[in-house]
Design a protein around this motif. Structure first.
Motif, PDB file in Angstrom:
ATOM      1  N   MET A   1       0.845  -1.199   0.000  1.00  0.00           N
ATOM      2  CA  MET A   1       0.000   0.000   0.000  1.00  0.00           C
ATOM      3  C   MET A   1       0.883   1.254   0.000  1.00  0.00           C
ATOM      4  O   MET A   1       1.744   1.418   0.862  1.00  0.00           O
ATOM      5  CB  MET A   1      -0.899   0.011   1.232  1.00  0.00           C
ATOM      6  CG  MET A   1      -1.819   1.209   1.311  1.00  0.00           C
ATOM      7  SD  MET A   1      -3.166   1.160   0.108  1.00  0.00           S
ATOM      8  CE  MET A   1      -4.153  -0.168   0.782  1.00  0.00           C
ATOM      9  N   TYR A   2       0.658   2.121  -0.990  1.00  0.00           N
ATOM     10  CA  TYR A   2       1.444   3.352  -1.075  1.00  0.00           C
ATOM     11  C   TYR A   2       0.791   4.465  -0.251  1.00  0.00           C
ATOM     12  O   TYR A   2      -0.427   4.451  -0.025  1.00  0.00           O
ATOM     13  CB  TYR A   2       1.573   3.781  -2.530  1.00  0.00           C
ATOM     14  CG  TYR A   2       2.726   3.118  -3.247  1.00  0.00           C
ATOM     15  CD1 TYR A   2       3.871   3.815  -3.564  1.00  0.00           C
ATOM     16  CD2 TYR A   2       2.670   1.766  -3.571  1.00  0.00           C
ATOM     17  CE1 TYR A   2       4.943   3.205  -4.195  1.00  0.00           C
ATOM     18  CE2 TYR A   2       3.726   1.141  -4.209  1.00  0.00           C
ATOM     19  CZ  TYR A   2       4.861   1.864  -4.509  1.00  0.00           C
ATOM     20  OH  TYR A   2       5.917   1.249  -5.130  1.00  0.00           O
ATOM     21  N   PRO A   3       1.574   5.444   0.180  1.00  0.00           N
ATOM     22  CA  PRO A   3       1.009   6.548   0.955  1.00  0.00           C
ATOM     23  C   PRO A   3       0.012   7.355   0.122  1.00  0.00           C
ATOM     24  O   PRO A   3       0.060   7.383  -1.110  1.00  0.00           O
ATOM     25  CB  PRO A   3       2.235   7.401   1.317  1.00  0.00           C
ATOM     26  CG  PRO A   3       3.405   6.468   1.200  1.00  0.00           C
ATOM     27  CD  PRO A   3       3.053   5.531   0.085  1.00  0.00           C
ATOM     28  N   SER A   4      -0.877   8.031   0.821  1.00  0.00           N
ATOM     29  CA  SER A   4      -1.796   8.968   0.183  1.00  0.00           C
ATOM     30  C   SER A   4      -1.087  10.304  -0.020  1.00  0.00           C
ATOM     31  O   SER A   4       0.016  10.536   0.499  1.00  0.00           O
ATOM     32  CB  SER A   4      -3.030   9.157   1.056  1.00  0.00           C
ATOM     33  OG  SER A   4      -2.659   9.787   2.281  1.00  0.00           O
ATOM     34  N   ILE A   5      -1.731  11.196  -0.738  1.00  0.00           N
ATOM     35  CA  ILE A   5      -1.154  12.525  -0.962  1.00  0.00           C
ATOM     36  C   ILE A   5      -0.955  13.245   0.380  1.00  0.00           C
ATOM     37  O   ILE A   5       0.093  13.853   0.626  1.00  0.00           O
ATOM     38  CB  ILE A   5      -2.051  13.354  -1.901  1.00  0.00           C
ATOM     39  CG1 ILE A   5      -2.059  12.734  -3.308  1.00  0.00           C
ATOM     40  CG2 ILE A   5      -1.574  14.808  -1.959  1.00  0.00           C
ATOM     41  CD1 ILE A   5      -3.007  13.408  -4.270  1.00  0.00           C
TER      42      ILE A   5
ATOM     43  N   LEU B   1       2.175   7.121  -6.108  1.00  0.00           N
ATOM     44  CA  LEU B   1       0.918   6.868  -5.400  1.00  0.00           C
ATOM     45  C   LEU B   1       0.434   5.430  -5.555  1.00  0.00           C
ATOM     46  O   LEU B   1      -0.496   5.016  -4.858  1.00  0.00           O
ATOM     47  CB  LEU B   1      -0.173   7.819  -5.911  1.00  0.00           C
ATOM     48  CG  LEU B   1       0.063   9.302  -5.636  1.00  0.00           C
ATOM     49  CD1 LEU B   1      -0.978  10.144  -6.355  1.00  0.00           C
ATOM     50  CD2 LEU B   1       0.034   9.579  -4.138  1.00  0.00           C
ATOM     51  N   ARG B   2       1.023   4.688  -6.483  1.00  0.00           N
ATOM     52  CA  ARG B   2       0.600   3.309  -6.686  1.00  0.00           C
ATOM     53  C   ARG B   2       1.749   2.482  -7.236  1.00  0.00           C
ATOM     54  O   ARG B   2       2.724   3.033  -7.765  1.00  0.00           O
ATOM     55  CB  ARG B   2      -0.595   3.234  -7.640  1.00  0.00           C
ATOM     56  CG  ARG B   2      -0.329   3.769  -9.034  1.00  0.00           C
ATOM     57  CD  ARG B   2      -1.549   3.675  -9.918  1.00  0.00           C
ATOM     58  NE  ARG B   2      -2.601   4.569  -9.478  1.00  0.00           N
ATOM     59  CZ  ARG B   2      -3.760   4.725 -10.102  1.00  0.00           C
ATOM     60  NH1 ARG B   2      -4.020   3.989 -11.174  1.00  0.00           N
ATOM     61  NH2 ARG B   2      -4.671   5.573  -9.667  1.00  0.00           N
ATOM     62  N   ALA B   3       1.628   1.186  -7.123  1.00  0.00           N
ATOM     63  CA  ALA B   3       2.683   0.288  -7.595  1.00  0.00           C
ATOM     64  C   ALA B   3       2.619   0.139  -9.110  1.00  0.00           C
ATOM     65  O   ALA B   3       1.545   0.246  -9.715  1.00  0.00           O
ATOM     66  CB  ALA B   3       2.526  -1.077  -6.935  1.00  0.00           C
ATOM     67  N   GLU B   4       3.773  -0.083  -9.721  1.00  0.00           N
ATOM     68  CA  GLU B   4       3.870  -0.379 -11.149  1.00  0.00           C
ATOM     69  C   GLU B   4       4.890  -1.492 -11.338  1.00  0.00           C
ATOM     70  O   GLU B   4       5.905  -1.538 -10.621  1.00  0.00           O
ATOM     71  CB  GLU B   4       4.305   0.865 -11.937  1.00  0.00           C
ATOM     72  CG  GLU B   4       3.243   1.949 -12.004  1.00  0.00           C
ATOM     73  CD  GLU B   4       3.690   3.139 -12.826  1.00  0.00           C
ATOM     74  OE1 GLU B   4       4.660   2.993 -13.597  1.00  0.00           O
ATOM     75  OE2 GLU B   4       3.086   4.209 -12.682  1.00  0.00           O
TER      76      GLU B   4
ATOM     77  N   VAL C   1       7.836   7.576   5.347  1.00  0.00           N
ATOM     78  CA  VAL C   1       6.463   8.076   5.455  1.00  0.00           C
ATOM     79  C   VAL C   1       5.708   7.255   6.489  1.00  0.00           C
ATOM     80  O   VAL C   1       5.750   6.015   6.466  1.00  0.00           O
ATOM     81  CB  VAL C   1       5.727   7.992   4.093  1.00  0.00           C
ATOM     82  CG1 VAL C   1       4.334   8.612   4.210  1.00  0.00           C
ATOM     83  CG2 VAL C   1       6.533   8.680   2.991  1.00  0.00           C
ATOM     84  N   ASP C   2       5.020   7.954   7.361  1.00  0.00           N
ATOM     85  CA  ASP C   2       4.145   7.310   8.340  1.00  0.00           C
ATOM     86  C   ASP C   2       2.787   7.147   7.674  1.00  0.00           C
ATOM     87  O   ASP C   2       2.023   8.100   7.542  1.00  0.00           O
ATOM     88  CB  ASP C   2       4.040   8.179   9.589  1.00  0.00           C
ATOM     89  CG  ASP C   2       3.322   7.476  10.736  1.00  0.00           C
ATOM     90  OD1 ASP C   2       2.948   6.297  10.554  1.00  0.00           O
ATOM     91  OD2 ASP C   2       3.145   8.102  11.786  1.00  0.00           O
ATOM     92  N   THR C   3       2.488   5.931   7.231  1.00  0.00           N
ATOM     93  CA  THR C   3       1.282   5.702   6.446  1.00  0.00           C
ATOM     94  C   THR C   3       0.091   5.381   7.330  1.00  0.00           C
ATOM     95  O   THR C   3       0.203   5.262   8.547  1.00  0.00           O
ATOM     96  CB  THR C   3       1.499   4.551   5.447  1.00  0.00           C
ATOM     97  OG1 THR C   3       1.797   3.358   6.180  1.00  0.00           O
ATOM     98  CG2 THR C   3       2.653   4.855   4.514  1.00  0.00           C
TER      99      THR C   3
END
Length: 301
Positions: free
Chosen positions: A1-5, A63-66, A100-102
């Protein structure tokens, strides 16, 4: 899961502590005190300053995996650095650079990309301003500058992969710059599949992820050139949508779209040639559009 903006914003606010090696970068702020950033579907980009040089830098956070992002972007960055092509920005890929603290209390280190900050307007906004001002001469000059870029790009061994108005910047001096290189094809990636399909109406509707070669941009370049030449004749055709004039229906259902009749009514040889070639491309398989190279250097107006 990637961090949000919002989670990336929090990390950049604390960049002196959250960067692993880029401590010399400090965030720049808008007049209201908020961080200077912009976002899209795949990444958020922060405007920061290098305290050592005074230069402004773009920091791009994902913002997302690739699939195979690190390998792909490393090859793309190396290719651009080795060849110094026009219209592109050199960049550096940083692994596990930003802590980043997600959400849900999970924390981690995330990759990012840095590159020089380029001042300019997205092509869509620039064209909107010119069309609203009915500035036909400037639109015509822009169309010719774009054709020059398109002719250069179509002769290269690489391709952008997602050419659309939002991925082209127009500088204060009129220089065009391509941005967002996630979908790039370079020869070192030969044999892989694409990570994205591109954006309608700037991609062939039959394009798949298996279409991944130097001709990825042929359809996009033709569609954009057609739009710009049409708007230089009738700026009122501009539409404030995700495109300049064409729509997804134009390319997905060409026989039911009214755009083709509007283009024919302009009675312009430059527009007619481009519209005819685009119709031909729509009835052909995705890939190289052989007549495009000659068309882009034609002096027909």
């Amino acid at each position: 899961m990637y961090p949000s903006i919002s989670e990336y914003i929090q990390a950049i606010e604390l960049s002196a502590d959250t960067f692993k090696t880029l401590h010399h970068l400090t965030p720049l702020r808008r007049p209201d005190g908020q961080l200077y950033f912009s976002s899209g579907n795949f990444a958020v980009v922060f405007r920061m300053q290098d305290c050592r040089t005074g230069h402004v830098v773009a920091v791009r956070c994902f913002l997302r995996a690739e699939p195979q992002r690190q390998t792909r972007l490393w090859f793309i960055a190396r290719y651009i650095a080795d060849h110094f092509p026009h219209y592109l920005i050199p960049f550096t890929y940083h692994t596990n650079e930003l802590w980043v603290d997600t959400r849900f209390g999970q924390a981690g280190e995330f990759d990012l990309v840095t590159m020089p900050w380029i001042d300019g307007q997205p092509l869509a906004r620039h064209v909107a301003d010119l069309c609203h001002a009915q500035h036909k001469d400037a639109l015509h000059q822009l169309a010719r500058r774009f054709d020059k870029l398109a002719h250069w790009l179509i002769n290269q061994p690489f391709a952008h992969g997602d050419l659309k108005p939002d991925n082209i910047l127009v500088g204060p001096d009129g220089l065009l710059t391509l941005i967002d290189y996630d979908g790039f094809y370079v020869p070192m990636l030969d044999g892989l599949t694409a990570t994205e399909l591109g954006t309608l109406p700037y991609r062939h509707p039959a394009r798949t992820l298996h279409h991944f070669d130097r001709h990825l941009d042929d359809f996009s370049l033709l569609a954009l050139s057609l739009e710009l030449h049409a708007l230089s004749i009738n700026p009122a055709l501009f539409t404030d949508t995700d495109s300049l004039f064409l729509s997804a229906q134009t390319v997905e259902q060409p026989f039911s779209s009214s755009h083709w009749e509007q283009l024919r009514s302009l009675q312009s040889r430059a527009v007619s040639l481009r519209a005819g070639l685009l119709e031909y491309a729509l009835h052909s398989d995705p890939g190289a559009i052989l007549a495009l190279k000659k068309l882009l250097v034609s002096r027909d107006h």
